[in-house]
Scaffold this motif. Sequence first.
Motif, PDB file in Angstrom:
ATOM      1  N   UNK A  97      -2.249   5.242   5.812  1.00 17.01           N
ATOM      2  CA  UNK A  97      -2.174   3.937   5.848  1.00 17.01           C
ATOM      3  C   UNK A  97      -3.297   3.203   5.135  1.00 17.01           C
ATOM      4  N   UNK A  98      -4.451   3.814   5.212  1.00 19.01           N
ATOM      5  CA  UNK A  98      -5.520   3.122   4.445  1.00 19.01           C
ATOM      6  C   UNK A  98      -5.190   3.175   2.844  1.00 19.01           C
ATOM      7  N   UNK A  99      -4.339   4.508   2.290  1.00 18.53           N
ATOM      8  CA  UNK A  99      -4.066   4.560   1.050  1.00 18.53           C
ATOM      9  C   UNK A  99      -3.032   3.405   0.685  1.00 18.53           C
ATOM     10  N   UNK A 100      -2.266   3.390   1.737  1.00 14.30           N
ATOM     11  CA  UNK A 100      -1.190   2.285   1.327  1.00 14.30           C
ATOM     12  C   UNK A 100      -1.660   0.920   1.175  1.00 14.30           C
ATOM     13  N   UNK A 101      -2.670   0.647   2.103  1.00 14.84           N
ATOM     14  CA  UNK A 101      -2.856  -0.621   2.039  1.00 14.84           C
ATOM     15  C   UNK A 101      -4.031  -0.929   0.626  1.00 14.84           C
ATOM     16  N   UNK A 102      -4.554   0.210   0.313  1.00 11.27           N
ATOM     17  CA  UNK A 102      -5.242   0.054  -1.018  1.00 11.27           C
ATOM     18  C   UNK A 102      -4.354  -0.097  -2.268  1.00 11.27           C
ATOM     19  N   UNK A 103      -3.243   0.655  -2.190  1.00  8.49           N
ATOM     20  CA  UNK A 103      -2.501   0.651  -3.368  1.00  8.49           C
ATOM     21  C   UNK A 103      -1.470  -0.488  -3.405  1.00  8.49           C
ATOM     22  N   UNK A 104      -1.100  -0.944  -2.297  1.00 14.81           N
ATOM     23  CA  UNK A 104      -0.569  -2.123  -2.320  1.00 14.81           C
ATOM     24  C   UNK A 104      -1.234  -3.339  -2.929  1.00 14.81           C
ATOM     25  N   UNK A 105      -2.703  -3.351  -2.803  1.00 16.56           N
ATOM     26  CA  UNK A 105      -3.405  -4.262  -3.534  1.00 16.56           C
ATOM     27  C   UNK A 105      -3.627  -4.005  -4.715  1.00 16.56           C
ATOM     28  N   UNK A 106      -3.779  -2.625  -4.968  1.00  9.85           N
ATOM     29  CA  UNK A 106      -4.581  -2.252  -6.267  1.00  9.85           C
ATOM     30  C   UNK A 106      -3.700  -0.862  -6.733  1.00  9.85           C
ATOM     31  N   UNK A 107      -2.320  -1.116  -7.383  1.00  8.11           N
ATOM     32  CA  UNK A 107      -1.450   0.003  -7.394  1.00  8.11           C
ATOM     33  C   UNK A 107      -2.302   1.135  -8.524  1.00  8.11           C
ATOM     34  N   UNK A 108      -3.263   0.409  -9.226  1.00  4.28           N
ATOM     35  CA  UNK A 108      -3.838   1.471 -10.237  1.00  4.28           C
ATOM     36  C   UNK A 108      -5.212   1.881  -9.855  1.00  4.28           C
ATOM     37  N   UNK A 109      -5.391   2.196  -8.425  1.00  7.50           N
ATOM     38  CA  UNK A 109      -6.906   2.198  -8.159  1.00  7.50           C
ATOM     39  C   UNK A 109      -7.630   3.688  -8.639  1.00  7.50           C
ATOM     40  N   UNK A 110      -8.767   3.681  -9.164  1.00  7.27           N
ATOM     41  CA  UNK A 110      -9.394   4.826  -9.706  1.00  7.27           C
ATOM     42  C   UNK A 110     -10.044   5.400  -8.612  1.00  7.27           C
ATOM     43  N   UNK A 111     -10.554   6.665  -8.866  1.00 10.05           N
ATOM     44  CA  UNK A 111     -11.122   7.665  -7.928  1.00 10.05           C
ATOM     45  C   UNK A 111     -12.148   7.012  -7.182  1.00 10.05           C
TER      46      UNK A 111
END
Lengths: 775, 173
Positions: B110-124
């Motif tokens: 769920x944390x990953x989902x919230x991140x990628x919804x906001x920033x689909x190209x999140x880096x490491x």
Amino acid sequence: MHNFCSVGKRVPKIDAVEKATGRAQYIQDLKLPGMLYGKILYSKFPHARIVSIDTSKAKQLPGVRCVLTAEDIPDIKMGVYKDNRPLKKGKVCSYRDEVAAVAAVDPETADEALNGVEVIYEPLPAIFDPEQAMKEGATLIHEEHKTNVLRMPWKLHYGDVDAAKKEAAHIVEDRFTTTWVTHCCMGASGSIAEFDPANNLKIYSNTQIPSLAQKDFLDALTAMGLKGNRVRVIKPVIGGGFGSKLDTYAYEYIAILLAYHTRRPVKVEFDRTEEFIATSTRQPTITYISQGCDQNGKLLFRDINMILDNGAYTSWGATTPSVMMMPITSLYRVPNVRYEAKCVYTNNTYAQAMRGYGNPQATFAIESTMDMLAEKAGIDPIEFRRINANKPGDVSTQGLRITTCGLEECMDAVKEKLEWEKPKGESEGVGLASLIHVGGGARVYKSDGCGTIIKMNDFGKIDLFTGATDMGQGSDTVIAQIVAEELGLQIEDIHVIHTDTDICPWDVGSHASRTTFVAGNAALGAAKKIKARLLELGAKQLEAPLEKIALRDRHIQHQDDSEKRIEIGKLLRKAHFSHGGQMLMAEYFYDPANENMGKDFRGNMSMTYTFGTHGVKVKVDEETGKVKILNYVAAHDVGKAINPMLLEGQVYGGVMMGLGYALTEQVILEKGENMNPNFRDYKILTAKDVVPIEAPVLETYDKDGPFGAKGIGEPGCVPTAPAIANAIYDAVGVRIKDLPITPERVLAAIREKKGLDLCGQELGRDDVDECIIEE
Amino acid sequence: MSREIAFVFNGNKMNMAIEDHWTLLHLIREELGYTGTKEGCGSGECGACTVIVDGNAVNSCLYLAAEIDGKELMTIEGLASPDGTLHPIQKAFVENGGIQCGFCSPGMIISAKALLDENPNANEEEIKEAIAGNLCRCTGYVQIVDSIKSVSGHEAQEPHVVAFRSEEGDRGD
């Protein structure tokens, strides 16, 4: 090379989808109709007489169904040494001592009832230092035991250490300590107990030892006057184990007793504070060690004296010396070895098994002093270890028979990947440490066996019942891969069931990194039986000689004529639905040919041993003492990687747990009281602490392992701390001998080396204003 | 005190009476009966109870149920398609070894989902920052980070198995 279909593949865990979707049911998620909630009242003192307990107020509270104290229950003895009881009678010996228990209709009422239990204590002198507790006249924790030193004779002497000391060209001698750390399973402990009208017990519990737990609970029923009744242990999905679930605990017996008295299912579930306070830790140690070598760097002796803080009661922590003996006698070739360990009662918390089972503590002292000795002998640390490395075919002084051994190759991998010889920057250093661990079972109990039952249905699918426990490490998947490989099936054809003692065969438990090896061999043995019968049926059907047919891709086929084949399901249906029909089922119990230790502790404990070397490059901040990991290499000889992805997961997870052990983790006990029972103050590493890590895998194909595999569950956290301590020494020239290696300890050592006081000032100066040290 | 609230739960409109003192975690697990959201500590330190409220990852153990009124709530049960098809992040965790015991997995995913919804190209680094509040004791996070990287437009690194010995015994036929 064999062309494997399932073995050696990066197969996803077969339970991963259930877990990724939130469908997996942990103990926290289970509710039975009519279930009550049990809660436990713990001691308010580390050592005190219980003068009286008044439960009348608690009993009157609406919604409370039962309140129990030691007066209400039979004498159920728990633990390795049978020195513990579910509820304490007469006196308490540590803060985690269970004094009373309640069952109520909801958790809030149960909590309120606990507040209503009035206990009057008479505090007793308490003792928290094992070296003090060993002294004559020290306060006794258990008066009837007459001494605080446990009667466990951990003592061996092979060869002649004293003579070897006289011959040695170089000797180092030092003292190392390790402290309490705890498993921190994300899913906390819990169980639900329920009796049927005939007083047979069903208990849902997080356990790594379903069969031994069943035996413990049967003993409890006997004490309760229910001898001969049945116990069924059901494991929900387990939220992490790491050794914490290798014993049965007071909370489980309390759930049983509350259920018995209320005639209702009762759940006891720990909150996080309780999980920190009332579960057992890794065994803390004080180690006095000396090692010596000759002019050429050949080890001549190893001499170790160890004191173990046993805490107030005895669980498996007290038996960790049995495993420590393995690295002490057999990590590198050591002709003369002496070891003695004393376990000492104190009023601290008591220890348990934890990943590595004593090996990390022993290896910390051994591998730190190996570096010290190498320096004294003027030999490069890797070369020094190479001179003394174990080799295939070796039999160590303890009688451990080294079959496959990739130790030198592991060192080579570390040397290469860490760029060992490359010049380092300022305050940077490299260090390494190696490990030996049981990789082919461990005969610590009368049996080291595991049973497997395979049942095939009419469609070529398998239900496999194993005694093994998957607590997240992935044994179900590895077993499925082994069976699929042997029978030419797909992973999804194999349904692994490991959750219920009513249907699963006996197993000694998920410990000692033994499950891939022992449960894997058990599954392979059952699969081979099935295979023989499938081939027999197939040969008849295909009218081909047995040696010409094979199982492949869900079919039985002729090796020379790919047109001649029959689907396994079809073959099974033909066999089933005919006169004198038959269905395929097989059972196999695999008990490895390893040995219990003899009187002198000699014996080949494991069928094979896993070796590994960890190397680390660090940078030390000389102003703050903070250690930064720049690169980490963990190389292991695993025999054969049945599932490289899960194997890497074990290594990464082990290393990160080991890094926590080395650098950050510590249960802080202040006069026996846990001062940091939460994740804010007990520092397990987070995603932001992940270090660059490589995990080279060396395959040595052990002849006894399933498809050549050895165990790898624990090694990842064994040599982490000494590798880091050695790297810190290489970086800044200070040797840290106490875990965890906190910035405070590193800074103090750096300042001491520079001739400064703790505040960084020259000794003798006294600028009090500028130096505030917090106590 | 009880009150009526209305919110959207995994895409479905809900009206229900709640008690003021309930946490969102209590509402989800005990009242709605959805047990995918886990309680690991009850004090906002471990992230096992992470859910998404109006696009933000929150610790549901620290969030009052009353606050969900008028908002949109997503739990792990709402992530996969109704036909059972896994969300790409779930699939990535399954395929990259991001799950061991699985207790932290719902919160982690769920944390990953919230991140990628906001920033689909999140880096490491952004990934590690986003899951820094989600503790995991099994995996050492390496394969979790790899899992999230594999769906964030940044490919996961090559497998780390590098050195193999050539000889082989006669087992495994």
